[in-house]
Design a protein around this motif. Structure first.
Motif, PDB file in Angstrom:
ATOM      1  N   PHE A  10     104.459 110.541 -64.928  1.00 40.68           N
ATOM      2  CA  PHE A  10     105.112 111.761 -64.438  1.00 40.68           C
ATOM      3  C   PHE A  10     106.524 111.737 -64.985  1.00 40.68           C
ATOM      4  CE2 PHE A  10     102.024 110.957 -60.983  1.00 40.68           C
ATOM      5  CZ  PHE A  10     101.338 112.144 -61.054  1.00 40.68           C
ATOM      6  N   GLN A  31     113.900 107.915 -54.010  1.00 41.01           N
ATOM      7  CA  GLN A  31     112.931 109.011 -54.073  1.00 41.01           C
ATOM      8  C   GLN A  31     113.525 110.285 -53.459  1.00 41.01           C
ATOM      9  OE1 GLN A  31     109.986 108.448 -55.454  1.00 41.01           O
ATOM     10  NE2 GLN A  31     109.376 106.340 -55.058  1.00 41.01           N
ATOM     11  N   GLY A  86     101.293 108.463 -48.589  1.00 42.69           N
ATOM     12  CA  GLY A  86     102.037 107.580 -47.721  1.00 42.69           C
ATOM     13  C   GLY A  86     103.531 107.830 -47.783  1.00 42.69           C
ATOM     14  N   LEU A 134     105.217 113.436 -54.135  1.00 38.68           N
ATOM     15  CA  LEU A 134     105.114 112.144 -53.471  1.00 38.68           C
ATOM     16  C   LEU A 134     103.661 111.796 -53.197  1.00 38.68           C
ATOM     17  CD1 LEU A 134     107.914 112.369 -50.779  1.00 38.68           C
ATOM     18  CD2 LEU A 134     108.023 111.312 -53.028  1.00 38.68           C
ATOM     19  N   LYS A 185     113.113 113.876 -54.937  1.00 35.39           N
ATOM     20  CA  LYS A 185     111.814 114.467 -55.234  1.00 35.39           C
ATOM     21  C   LYS A 185     111.437 115.547 -54.227  1.00 35.39           C
ATOM     22  CE  LYS A 185     109.460 110.736 -57.713  1.00 35.39           C
ATOM     23  NZ  LYS A 185     108.325 109.797 -57.655  1.00 35.39           N
ATOM     24  N   ASN A 209      98.584 106.757 -43.000  1.00 36.23           N
ATOM     25  CA  ASN A 209      98.358 106.668 -44.438  1.00 36.23           C
ATOM     26  C   ASN A 209      99.101 105.522 -45.125  1.00 36.23           C
ATOM     27  OD1 ASN A 209      97.306 109.523 -43.960  1.00 36.23           O
ATOM     28  ND2 ASN A 209      96.792 109.098 -46.098  1.00 36.23           N
ATOM     29  N   GLU A 223      91.307 107.338 -48.940  1.00 38.29           N
ATOM     30  CA  GLU A 223      91.619 107.046 -47.541  1.00 38.29           C
ATOM     31  C   GLU A 223      90.837 107.960 -46.601  1.00 38.29           C
ATOM     32  OE1 GLU A 223      95.630 106.264 -46.777  1.00 38.29           O
ATOM     33  OE2 GLU A 223      95.909 105.324 -48.737  1.00 38.29           O
ATOM     34  N   SER A 228     101.652 101.739 -50.686  1.00 39.06           N
ATOM     35  CA  SER A 228     101.870 103.182 -50.756  1.00 39.06           C
ATOM     36  C   SER A 228     102.672 103.531 -52.003  1.00 39.06           C
ATOM     37  CB  SER A 228     102.638 103.614 -49.506  1.00 39.06           C
ATOM     38  OG  SER A 228     103.011 104.948 -49.601  1.00 39.06           O
ATOM     39  N   GLY A 229     102.165 104.497 -52.761  1.00 35.75           N
ATOM     40  CA  GLY A 229     102.874 104.937 -53.956  1.00 35.75           C
ATOM     41  C   GLY A 229     102.538 104.127 -55.194  1.00 35.75           C
ATOM     42  N   CYS A 230     101.533 103.236 -55.122  1.00 36.73           N
ATOM     43  CA  CYS A 230     101.255 102.375 -56.268  1.00 36.73           C
ATOM     44  C   CYS A 230     100.398 103.072 -57.317  1.00 36.73           C
ATOM     45  CB  CYS A 230     100.577 101.094 -55.826  1.00 36.73           C
ATOM     46  SG  CYS A 230      98.896 101.385 -55.260  1.00 36.73           S
TER      47      CYS A 230
END
Ligand SMILES: Nc1ncnc2c1ncn2[C@@H]1O[C@H](COP(=O)(O)OP(=O)(O)OP(=O)(O)O)[C@@H](O)[C@H]1O
Ligand SMILES: Nc1ncnc2c1ncn2[C@@H]1O[C@H](COP(=O)(O)OP(=O)(O)OP(=O)(O)O)[C@@H](O)[C@H]1O
Ligand SMILES: NCCCCNCCCN
Ligand SMILES: [Mg+2]
Ligand SMILES: [Mg+2]
Lengths: 281, 355, 300, 367, 355
Positions: free
Chosen positions: E20, B133, B144, B141, B136, B170, E166, E45-47
Motif C-alpha cells: 500500500f 498510524q 484489529g 486500517l 490513516k 478482533n 476471523e 493485528s495488522g500483520c
C-alpha cells in the motif's frame, strides 16, 4: 473495486467510452459554435465567421448594465444556495431518519413546488411578497427562488442521508456532538458530495429561474436571466451574435461556480475514495 | 451540560425494556451499578447485550422502565448529554476522519484546547499500540487496528461511564491480554465505571467486579466472577459458563448439598444447585476440564472417542456414551478415535440441577 | 421476578411516547422548511388552484372540460410525455454505466467536470448552439458531408430531435452528477462480497448495486423527469412549437401570456402537476418497495 | 381636468421596455433627464419580455406597491394591459399636459393612437410591411402577387418561410396584409371576413417546413442560405443587414396592390402611480414627441423610418443613423410608403382570435 | 467458468506481495496448500492476514508474485471466476437482502434451482443456529448473528476453497465451540480446502492441519499445531504463541538441546531453539501455564506479586523480579498483592532462544 477483463466486458467498456467521447466532442463543438459566433462579425453558412470582433460583448455589457446585473445575480444566487442548503439539508435529515405520522403529507408539500409550474403560483406569490413589503427587493427575489429550491435540496439529499450508516451518527452523539455539531463535523463532511451536487444544481436553477425572479424583482434586483430572455424573446431585431454573447456571459457566470465547487469537492464519496485507494494503490 | 463533569454514586436500571415490534429484546432488566464498578455483560449471541448498551447510551429509546444516575432519571436525556464513552461492536469510526481525528473527536466536542487534544490523542495512540498510524483513514486500517481506534476514542475522553461492546474481539491473544490489562488499568486510574460486553469468559472473569448473565433479554444471574464460575444458578447459565457436559439421571442420594445421581450404569455426584430429593430427575453438569479419562469404576462413564483435538499442552476430545450422550473431556495424551474410554467427573466440581 | 412487581413506568413520558412515534429533536428539523413553504407557497398555490376553477366563462370545470375536449390542448400531454420519458430514461441509462466507470478512475475530476459542464450552459446557449451546430449549415452536417457520409444536411433542428438533444444535453449532467454521487456512496465491500460469491459484473449490478441505488435513482428520475416535462424555451427555440413539439408548457404559456387567460393557464398548470405527480408517486412507490437505508456492509 | 402639479423635488423614474423601444428612445429619455434635473433625479431602465409584464404589474398593483412608472410597449402588452385594466387613462384626461397629438402626429400614427384606447400614447411608428425579402442570386423569378408567391413556394418547397405571427412582426404583418392582397371581404374580421386568406395560408402551409417563433431565427436561416425567401418589414429588412445577420445583398420586393399594416410603440403608465410622477411622465412624453427627440428614432433602421410626428427628416438624425441608412437603406421605400395605403392592424382581441385560428387551423395541421 | 467444478490438487502462493504505497503489507509470501488442508493464518493485528485472504480471493491486486492452482495461474482471474467462498472480517452482508437471500446469494449466482436453494439455505440456517431469523434484514441482527450469516453464506456454496477471516470473533464461547466443530465437520465433509484467519490460538491449534504465522507481512513459521505450540522457531513466534514470559540471561551450560541460563540469581533450563554456546546471551521463554509459584531454590526466581486475576479454576498473576522483569504465572490459589513468591519454570516446557 473490481475491474473486468473479459472480452465482453472490454467491449462494454469501450462502448461506454465511445458514447462518452461522442457526447463530449459534440458538446464541446456546440459550445464552440456559440463562443465563436459571439466573437464573429457575421457568420453566414460557412465554416467560420467572416471576421472577428468583441463588440457584441461591449454593447451587451452597456445595454444591460451587466456589471450591476452580475453582482446582483451573484448575491441572489449565493443567498438562495446558502439558505436552501440550510433549510433543505436539515429537513432532509429529519425525513431520512424518522418515520412519523403526517410524513406523507409533508412529502407532498415538498413535491408540489417542483411539479406546479410557476405560471400558476408566480403572480399570487409575487403579490404576497409585494404585500409583505419584500416584493421588488433583493429578499423578495430570494424568497421566491427558495420556493422550488428548498424542496429540490430535500429530495436530492434524502437518499444521500439514508446511505450513511446511522451507527456513525450514533457514535458522534455519544461522544458529545449535539445535532448542530453532528452536522458540522460528521454529516457535512460525509454528505459533502451530495450537498455539492444539490447546491450546484440549485445554483444552476436559480440562475435560470426566469419567471419567479422576473415577477418579484425590482429595478435593482434583476438577474442575468431576465436580460438574457429579453435579448432572446423580446420583439425587435437583435443580432444572433449578441444573443450568443449574452449566452456566453451566462455560461461563464455559472461555470465559475462549477469549477470552484469541483476544485474543492469531489462528487465521489469519501468512503469510496478511501477504499478505492486500497485497491488502486 | 455534559454529565462528564458531575461524578455520580450509582447507575440504576429499573425494569429497563426494549421491544423491536413484537420481539422483546430486553425485558425488565433491573440492576444497580456502583461508581467504580467494572461490570461484564455476558450472554449468548442475540441475547440483548448490545441493545442494553445502546439503551444506556441513549441510542435506542427504551420501551419501558427507567435509567437513573443517582436519583436523576437519564433515559430521557439525549446521548450527547449523557457524557459517556462507548466502544461500538461495529466500531462506527468516522470514515472521513483520520485515526487521530477520530480519537480526538470527543475531546473536541468537549472544547478541550488543541494542544491538550494532541497530547492526549498521542497518549491514547500509544496505549492502543497505534503509534505512527495516526494519519490513516479507518478504511486503511486492519480490523484489529480499527477496533483499537474505537477503544482509544472512548477512553481518551475519560468518561465517568464507559460502555464497551466486545472491544477486543478482533485482536490476537497477545494484544488482547495487553489491551485487557490496559483497560483495567485505565478503569482503576480514572475511577470510572465500566460496562463491558464480552463473549470471552476469560475476559469477563478476569476483568469484572461483577458479571451479569443475560439470556433472551432477561437477567439470569448477577454475581462476582467466582459465583458465576463455580455456582451458576441455572443450568443454562452453567452451560454458558463452560459446563459443557450434561448428564441426565435420577437422584439416588442427597447428603446436604452433595447429591448423587445415577446416570446409565454409573453413579455420579456433585453439588446441588437446586433443592432436590431422592428420585427427582436431575442433570449433572461438568466442565470439560473436570472430565478426565480414568479407570473403570462405578463413578466412571464408558464412552467411545469420537474426536480428539490438539490444544497445546493437552488434548480435548468428545466421546459418546452408550446412551448417546456426548461428553467433552480433557486428556493429557491423544486417544485413538473409536476406542472405548472411562470418563471420571470430579465430584467437587460437578453441579447438579433439577431437570 | 418482574412479573410480581407492579410496573411503575407503564406510562411513558410524553416525550418518550412521541419519540416512539418518530417525533423528537431530529424530527423538528423539518419544521423550518415546512413553515417556510406554508408561509410562502401554500397560499399562492391554493390561489392558483381556485383560479383554475373560476374560468373566464362557463362553469367551475369549464377550463378542464375545454382542455380535455380540444385535441389541440390535450394532445400536448402525450407530446410532452413522448419527450420527457425517453429523455429521462436515456439520461439515467447513460449516467449509470458512465458513473460506474468514472468511479473506478483515479483522476475523475476532469472528466466529471466536462460531463457536468452542460448544466452551466443554460437553455438559451444550448438552443443557440444546437441551432448553429446541428443546423443545416452547422458543423455537424458539414463534417458528415465532408466525410461523404451524407449528401445533404440532416434535419436535426426545429423538430423533435432538436428538443430531444437539448433535453439530453441539459438533463444528462444533472442525472449524472446525482448518480455518480449515489453510486460512490455504496460500500465497495459489498461488491467484493458479491464477486467472491460468484456474481459476474452484470449480476453484481443487478442484484447488489442496483437495488441499493434504487432510492437515489428514483429521486434522480423524478427530478429529471419533472425538469424535462416542464420543457419550454428549448421546445420553442429548437422545436416545431406549432406541431411536433407543442408541449404542454407551450399551451399553458399561450393561455397565460398570449390570451391572458390566467384561469385557463392555471388549469393547464394543474393538469401538468397532476400528470407529473402521478408518475412521481408511482416511482416513489416503487422506490419504497426497495430497501432504503445505510449502504454500509457491516462493521468498520 | 387641468394640468397636474409638477413635483417640487426631483423624482426617480423606472422605465420598463418590453418592445425594444429603448433602442430608439433611450438617448432622448436621457436627454430629458439631463434637461430637467429639477424634475428627475434618476432614471432606471428595465427591459423585459412583453408577455410576462402584465403579470408583474398585476402583482404590484394588487399589493399596492408599484415600482414601474412607465412602460414602453408594442400593441401586444398594450392590449393585455387594457384588457386587465392596468393602465392609467391618459386621454383626454391629461390632454392638457400633452401636445396636440392630432396636430403633430403623422396621419397613420394618429390612427394607431386609437388602438391605445386613450391609455397609451404613440411614441414611434412605422408602416412596417408586408414585403418580400429574398436572396437575388437564388430567387431568379421574384413573385409579384400573392398567387405567384404561392406558386413559387410550391416549386421550391421549404425555401419560403415565415414566422409564427404571434411572435413575429413580419409574420403578423403578412397575416394581416393578406386579406388586402387577396381581396377578402372584411380585412378586420378574421373570423368571418378572411376566407381567402385562411384558404391561402392552408395551401401555403403544405410547402413550409415549420414556423420559427421569432423573426431572429427566421432571418438567420435566410442569411445562412437555408431559405431563399421570406416576408419582412422595412425595419426587419434594414436592421439585420446592418447587424450582419442577413447579407447586404438581400433584396426586397412589394406584392402588387399591397396595403401597409402599420405598427407602433406606445407609452403607458401603470395604475397606482402618484400624481407627481404622472406629471413628470406627461412632461417626458411631451418631450419625446418633439421633432428633435423623434429624430433619434431613425436609429439603424430598426423601426424605419420611426418618427411618429410629422416633419422629422433624416437629416435631423444623428450621424451614425444617417450613415447606416445611407449604406443599408432603400430609396424605394419613400415611394412605396407614399403610394400604398397604410392600414392600422387588427383590434387586439381580433388579433388574438386570428393568432389562435392560425395556430390551430394552419400550423397545427399535420402536412 | 467457475473453478468450483474443477477440483484441484494444490494452491500455491509464489512470493505473493502487496504494497500500500510505501507500506509492504505482504512480502514474498510463498506457501503450498494441498487440497483438503485446513490452514490457519495467525499473526498480530495488522500483520497482513486479511490482505493475504483478499489477494487470494482476488479482491486486492497483488503487487508481486503469483498465485497458482495446480499449474494454472489464477491471480489474474476475477474474484467471481475463482469460485471460492469467503467470510469477511467485517461481514459485508448485503443490507438490502434478508438473511435468507444473503445466504442464498452464491447459489443463485450459480443458477441453482430455487427449490434446491431453499433447501440448502434452510440447512445452513440451522447449522449457524439462526432458525426463524431468515426473514430479517442484517440491520436487525445482533453482531454475532450477522457473523453467522456471513459464515452460512460462504459455506452454503460448498466451495473448493473457503477463506475465513476471523469468522467466530463475535460469538460467545459456547457457540464458538459449536461453530468451530461445525466448520471442521463441513470442511471434512466437503473435502474442501480452508484458509482460516484467527486471532484465537485455541482455534488455530484445534482446527488447523497447519498453522502459518505471519508478522509484518512475512511468513515467520509454518508448521503443524504442535510444532508451533511446542517448538516455535523464533522468539517472536514463541511470544505470539503464548510464551509470555521472557527472561534474559547468559548461557551457563549446553547439553545437547538442553541449555541452562543464569537469570539473575537463578539458573533456568530449557530446550534450545537456536544454536547456543556457553556465554551467549539468551532468552528463556515460558508460558504462563508453565510458571508456578513454588519453593525457593536455585531454579526459582523471586518476584513480587503485582496483580492477581480470577480465571475460573485457577488464578493468573503477574509478578516482578528484582531485575524489573514481569512474569506471568498460574496459581491454584490467590496470592496477596505485594507478597514475595518464588516462581519455578518447567524446564521441559521452557525454550531458550539466542538474544
Ligand atoms: N488501504 C490501505 N492503505 C494503507 N494501508 C493499509 C490499507 N489496508 C491495509 N493497510 C495496512 O496493511 C496492514 C495489514 O492489514 P490487514 O488488514 O491485512 O491486517 P490483518 O492482519 O488482517 O489485521 P487484523 O487482525 O487487525 O485484522 C495494516 O498495517 C494496515 O494498516
Ligand atoms: N432493529 C432491529 N429490529 C429487529 N430486531 C432486532 C433489531 N436489532 C436487534 N434485534 C434483535 O434483538 C436481539 C438482541 O440483539 P443485540 O444486538 O442486543 O444482541 P447481542 O446480545 O448484542 O448479540 P451479539 O453478541 O451477537 O452481538 C437479537 O435477536 C436481534 O435479532
Ligand atoms: N417570453 C419569455 C419567455 C419566457 C420563458 N418562460 C419559460 C416558461 C417555462 N414554463
Ligand atoms: Mg452485540
Ligand atoms: Mg484482518
Amino acid at each position: 473495486m473490481i475491474r473486468d477483463t473479459t472480452i465482453g466486458a472490454k467491449l462494454w467498456i469501450t462502448a461506454v467510452w465511445v458514447i462518452v467521447a461522442f457526447f463530449i466532442i459534440n458538446l464541446l463543438a456546440m459550445i464552440a459554435t456559440v463562443v465563436i459566433s459571439s466573437f464573429g462579425t457575421r457568420w453566414l453558412g460557412t465554416w467560420l465567421p467572416a471576421g472577428w470582433t468583441t463588440k457584441w460583448y461591449f454593447t451587451a455589457w452597456a445595454e444591460f448594465q451587466l456589471s450591476d446585473v452580475l453582482i446582483v445575480t451573484f448575491q441572489i444566487v449565493f443567498t438562495v444556495v446558502a439558505l436552501s442548503g440550510l433549510l433543505g439539508v436539515t429537513a432532509a435529515y429529519a425525513l431520512a431518519r424518522r418515520e412519523f405520522p403526517g410524513k406523507k403529507l409533508i412529502m407532498l408539500l415538498f413535491l408540489l413546488p417542483l411539479l406546479v409550474p410557476p405560471i400558476t403560483f408566480g403572480i399570487p406569490l409575487a403579490t404576497v411578497l409585494y404585500q409583505a413589503g419584500v416584493g421588488g427587493t433583493f429578499w423578495g427575489v430570494v424568497l421566491a427562488n427558495l420556493v422550488p429550491t428548498v424542496p429540490f435540496v430535500i429530495l436530492v439529499m434524502i437518499p444521500f442521508i439514508e446511505q450513511i450508516d446511522p451507527k456513525v451518527e450514533a457514535a458522534a452523539r455519544v461522544f458529545g456532538a449535539g445535532t448542530f455539531r453532528l452536522f458540522l463535523h460528521v454529516l457535512m463532511p460525509m454528505l459533502l458530495p451530495g450537498i455539492l451536487a444539490a447546491l450546484l444544481l440549485v445554483l444552476v436553477r436559480t440562475v435560470a429561474m426566469f419567471e419567479l425572479t422576473f415577477l418579484t424583482a425590482g429595478p435593482t434586483s434583476q438577474t442575468l436571466v431576465v436580460a438574457l430572455y429579453y435579448s432572446v424573446f423580446a420583439s425587435g431585431v437583435r443580432a444572433v451574435q449578441s444573443i450568443d454573447a449574452m449566452a456566453v456571459v451566462y455560461m461563464v457566470t455559472t461555470l465559475v461556480w462549477l469549477l470552484i465547487a469541483l476544485r474543492f469537492v469531489n462528487p465521489t464519496q469519501i468512503v469510496a475514495r478511501a477504499k478505492q485507494q486500497q485497491s488502486a494503490a | 451540560m455534559l454529565l462528564a463533569s458531575s461524578p455520580f454514586q450509582e447507575i440504576r436500571l429499573d425494569r429497563m425494556s426494549r421491544a423491536f415490534g413484537s420481539h422483546n429484546a430486553l425485558k425488565d432488566v433491573s440492576l444497580s451499578i456502583r461508581k467504580g464498578e467494572f461490570i461484564a455483560l455476558l450472554g449468548p449471541s442475540g441475547c440483548g447485550k448490545s441493545t442494553a448498551l445502546n439503551c444506556i447510551a441513549g441510542l435506542l429509546a427504551t420501551t419501558g422502565g427507567g435509567i437513573f444516575i443517582d436519583d436523576k432519571r437519564i433515559d430521557t436525556l439525549k446521548p450527547e448529554d449523557r457524557g459517556f464513552g462507548m466502544v461500538f461492536q461495529n466500531y462506527a469510526l468516522f470514515p472521513h476522519m483520520t485515526v487521530r481525528q477520530n480519537i480526538g473527536f470527543g475531546l473536541k466536542m468537549r472544547s478541550v484546547a488543541k494542544a491538550e487534544i494532541d497530547k492526549r490523542v498521542e497518549e491514547a495512540l500509544n496505549l492502543v499500540r497505534l503509534q505512527g498510524q495516526g494519519h490513516k483513514l479507518p478504511g486503511q486500517l486492519s480490523g484489529g487496528q480499527q477496533q483499537r481506534v474505537a477503544i482509544a476514542r472512548a477512553i481518551v475522553i475519560e468518561p465517568p461511564l464507559v460502555l464497551m461492546d466486545e472491544p477486543l474481539s478482533n485482536l490476537d491473544a497477545k494484544l488482547r491480554l495487553e489491551m485487557r490489562a490496559e483497560i483495567r488499568r485505565i478503569h482503576n486510574q480514572l475511577g470510572a465505571t465500566t460496562i463491558y460486553v464480552t463473549h470471552d469468559q476469560d475476559e469477563a472473569l478476569s476483568l469484572a467486579d461483577r458479571i451479569v448473565v443475560l439470556r433472551d433479554g432477561e437477567i439470569r444471574q448477577v454475581g462476582v466472577p467466582s459465583d458465576l464460575y463455580e455456582r451458576p444458578d441455572h443450568l443454562d447459565v452453567a452451560e454458558f459458563m463452560g459446563y459443557r457436559n450434561r448428564l441426565t439421571g435420577k437422584v439416588v442420594s442427597v447428603d446436604g448439598a452433595r447429591v448423587s445421581v445415577s446416570v446409565g450404569k454409573a453413579t455420579l455426584s456433585g453439588t446441588a444447585r437446586d433443592s432436590l430429593k431422592v428420585g427427582d430427575a436431575a442433570v449433572v453438569a461438568a466442565r470439560a476440564d473436570d472430565v478426565e479419562a480414568g479407570q473403570h469404576s462405578e463413578h466412571t462413564v464408558e464412552a467411545v472417542v469420537e474426536t480428539i483435538e490438539y490444544r497445546g499442552r493437552e488434548f480435548v476430545g468428545t466421546a459418546r456414551t452408550v446412551e448417546g450422550l456426548e461428553l467433552v473431556f480433557h486428556a493429557p495424551q491423544t486417544a485413538a478415535l473409536g476406542s472405548s474410554i472411562w470418563l471420571a467427573i470430579d465430584p467437587a466440581r460437578a453441579l447438579v440441577f433439577g431437570a | 421476578m418482574a412479573v410480581s412487581s407492579p410496573p411503575v413506568y407503564n406510562r411513558l413520558s410524553l416525550r418518550q411516547r412521541l419519540a416512539l412515534r418518530g417525533i423528537d429533536g431530529v424530527t423538528i428539523l423539518v419544521l423550518p422548511a415546512v413553515l417556510f413553504l406554508l408561509a410562502v407557497f401554500v397560499y399562492p398555490f391554493i390561489y392558483g388552484l381556485v383560479l383554475s376553477f373560476t374560468p373566464k366563462e362557463g362553469g367551475m370545470f369549464a377550463n378542464y372540460q375545454k382542455f380535455f375536449s380540444d385535441p389541440f390542448l390535450y394532445d400536448t400531454i402525450l407530446t410532452t410525455l413522448w419527450l420527457a420519458v425517453p429523455v429521462t430514461v436515456i439520461s439515467i441509462a447513460l449516467a449509470l454505466p458512465i458513473a460506474f466507470r468514472v468511479r473506478l478512475m483515479t483522476r475523475q475530476r476532469l472528466l466529471t467536470t466536462i460531463l457536468v459542464l452542460p448544466v452551466t450552459l443554460g437553455t438559451v446557449l444550448v438552443a443557440e448552439g444546437l441551432l448553429n451546430y446541428l443546423g443545416p449549415q452547422g458543423w455537424f452536417s458539414r463534417t458528415l458531408m465532408l466525410l461523404g457520409m451524407i449528401d445533404r444536411p440532416l434535419k436535426l433542428t426545429n423538430n423533435y430531435w432538436g428538443v430531444f438533444s437539448s433535453l439530453i444535453i441539459t438533463g444528462f449532467p444533472f442525472t449524472f452528477l446525482l448518480t455518480l454521487s449515489y453510486v460512490t456512496g455504496i460500500d465497495p465491500a459489498l461488491e467484493q462480497a458479491a464477486a467472491t460469491h460468484g456474481a459476474k459484473s452484470w449480476q453484481r449490478f443487478r442484484f447488489v448495486l442496483l437495488p441499493l441505488l434504487i432510492p437515489g435513482l428514483a429521486i434522480a428520475f423524478c427530478l429529471s423527469f419533472v425538469q424535462a416535462f416542464a420543457v419550454f424555451p428549448s421546445a420553442v427555440l429548437l422545436g416545431a412549437p406549432a406541431g411536433p413539439t407543442r408541449v404542454i408548457s407551450i399551451a399553458a404559456y399561450q393561455a397565460a401570456f398570449e390570451q391572458y387567460d390566467y384561469s385557463m393557464a392555471s388549469a393547464i398548470a394543474m393538469i401538468m402537476a397532476t400528470v407529473q405527480l402521478t408518475i412521481v408517486v408511482a416511482i416513489l412507490a416503487i422506490r419504497n418497495l426497495f430497501y432504503r437505508g445505510s449502504t454500509a456492509g457491516g462493521k468498520g | 381636468q387641468g394640468k397636474l402639479a409638477l413635483p417640487t423635488s426631483p423624482v426617480a423614474l423606472n422605465i420598463a421596455d418590453v418592445a425594444g423601444n429603448l433602442a430608439l428612445t433611450q438617448k432622448a429619455i436621457e436627454n430629458y433627464a439631463a434637461a430637467k434635473p429639477n424634475l428627475v433625479s434618476k432614471i432606471t431602465f428595465t427591459k423585459a419580455p412583453a408577455p410576462e409584464l402584465p403579470g408583474k404589474l398585476k402583482a404590484q398593483q394588487a399589493a399596492n406597491r408599484l415600482d414601474i412608472d412607465l412602460v414602453l410597449t408594442g400593441t401586444d402588452a398594450l392590449s393585455a394591459g387594457l384588457d386587465q385594466g392596468l393602465w392609467v387613462k391618459l386621454l383626454p384626461d391629461h390632454s392638457a399636459s400633452l401636445p396636440d397629438l392630432k396636430a403633430i402626429y403623422q396621419e397613420p400614427a394618429h390612427r394607431m393612437l386609437a388602438l391605445g384606447k386613450d391609455h397609451g400614447v404613440v411614441v414611434t411608428y412605422y408602416p412596417s410591411g408586408p414585403l418580400l425579402e429574398y436572396m437575388p442570386e437564388r430567387v431568379k423569378k421574384v413573385p409579384t402577387t400573392a398567387e405567384e408567391l404561392l406558386a413559387w413556394a410550391k416549386e421550391n418547397p421549404n425555401k419560403f418561410l415565415y414566422a409564427r405571427p404571434a411572435n413575429s412582426g413580419p409574420g403578423r404583418t403578412f397575416l394581416m396584409g393578406l386579406p388586402y392582397l387577396l381581396g377578402d371581404s372584411d380585412p378586420h374580421d378574421p373570423v368571418k371576413g378572411w376566407d381567402k386568406t385562411w384558404a391561402y395560408l392552408k395551401e401555403l402551409h403544405k410547402y413550409i417546413e415549420y414556423y420559427p417563433t421569432g423573426t431572429g431565427a427566421l432571418m438567420k436561416e435566410l442569411g445562412e442560405g437555408t431559405r431563399d425567401m421570406t416576408v419582412s418589414t422595412t425595419g426587419w429588412d434594414i436592421n439585420p443587414r446592418v447587424l450582419g445577420v442577413v447579407p447586404k445583398e438581400a433584396a426586397v420586393a412589394p406584392l402588387k396592390g399591397f396595403h401597409w399594416v402599420a405598427d407602433a410603440h406606445y407609452m403607458c403608465v401603470p395604475k397606482g402611480i402618484s400624481d407627481e410622477k404622472l406629471a413628470v411622465l406627461l412632461d417626458l412624453m411631451s418631450f419625446l414627441l418633439t421633432p428633435e427627440q423623434q429624430a433619434y428614432t431613425y436609429d439603424q433602421g430598426y423601426f424605419y423610418p420611426g418618427p411618429a410626428v410629422k416633419d422629422v427628416p433624416l437629416s435631423m438624425a444623428p450621424k451614425e443613423s444617417q450613415d447606416a441608412l445611407a449604406e443599408f437603406g432603400r430609396k424605394e421605400y419613400a415611394d412605396w410608403i407614399a403610394n400604398n395605403p397604410i392600414e392600422v392592424p387588427l383590434d387586439p382581441s381580433a388579433m388574438v382570435v386570428a393568432f389562435r385560428r392560425w395556430d390551430e387551423e394552419v400550423a397545427g395541421k399535420k402536412p
